[in-house]
Design a protein around this motif. Structure first.
Motif, short mmCIF file in Angstrom:
data_model
loop_
_atom_site.label_atom_id
_atom_site.label_comp_id
_atom_site.label_asym_id
_atom_site.label_seq_id
_atom_site.Cartn_x
_atom_site.Cartn_y
_atom_site.Cartn_z
N ALA A 242 0.85 -1.27 0.01
CA ALA A 242 0.03 -0.06 0.11
C ALA A 242 0.92 1.38 -0.01
O ALA A 242 0.53 2.26 -0.77
CB ALA A 242 -1.09 0.01 1.06
N GLU B 269 2.51 1.40 -3.33
CA GLU B 269 1.48 2.02 -4.47
C GLU B 269 1.17 3.37 -4.18
O GLU B 269 1.05 4.35 -5.35
CB GLU B 269 0.28 1.15 -4.41
CG GLU B 269 -0.78 1.57 -5.38
CD GLU B 269 -2.09 0.59 -5.26
OE1 GLU B 269 -2.93 1.14 -5.74
OE2 GLU B 269 -2.07 -0.23 -4.53
N VAL C 224 -1.22 6.98 4.01
CA VAL C 224 -0.95 5.56 3.95
C VAL C 224 0.46 5.30 4.81
O VAL C 224 0.45 4.49 5.42
CB VAL C 224 -0.77 5.20 2.72
CG1 VAL C 224 -0.31 3.73 2.55
CG2 VAL C 224 -2.30 5.15 1.82
#
Length: 161
Positions: free
Chosen positions: A112, A115, A154
């Protein structure tokens, strides 16, 4: 004779007790040192990961600012010398993204975070082709800012673990 055997037996028991105590103490100290070293490695890795995240975020932010200035100058029809300076600056800031991006990829294996980093970088690089009109440039800048915010969120969630 019995007294001599008793003294020897007592001495042997005392020596064995001392040896056993030394062994237990040594193992405890070794495990304690290993645990402290493991904690230190974990702390160092967390600091390195935090540095990779913040260095990448800062480099992308600098590149986004440079690309915005370059696109805006292009749209306003600034002098060729000014455009050349801004182009050169944007090339420098784009290159500055490479090192922290590689550091992040080496230090952070979380898909995550990776990305979000890739999306942030891609959205920022998209500013290059968005200098066709003011609205496209502003929209692309907003998308780059949203990618930046997503990456920071994130990464913060990942580092908070």
């Amino acid at each position: 004779m019995e007294t001599t055997v008793l003294v020897i037996l007592t001495t042997v028991i005392a020596v064995l007790g001392t040896l056993a105590g030394s062994i237990v103490t040594g193992r405890y100290q070794r495990r304690s040192a290993e645990h402290a070293a493991q904690i230190a490695r974990g702390d160092a890795l967390r600091r390195d990961r935090l540095a990779a995240v913040t260095d990448l975020a800062a480099a992308v932010s600098e590149h986004r600012i440079a690309m915005w200035a370059r696109g805006e100058a292009q749209l306003k029809g600034d002098a060729p010398d000014r455009l050349a300076d801004l182009r050169s600056r944007s090339h420098e800031t784009r290159t500055a993204i490479t090192r922290p991006l590689v550091a992040l990829r080496v230090l952070v294996t979380d898909p995550a975070v990776r990305e979000a980093a890739d999306d942030m970088v891609t959205a920022t690089h998209a500013l290059r082709g968005a200098d066709t009109d003011v609205d496209a440039l502003a929209r692309t800048r907003q998308e780059a800012l949203a990618g930046y915010d997503r990456f920071v969120n994130v990464a913060a969630a990942y580092l908070g673990n």
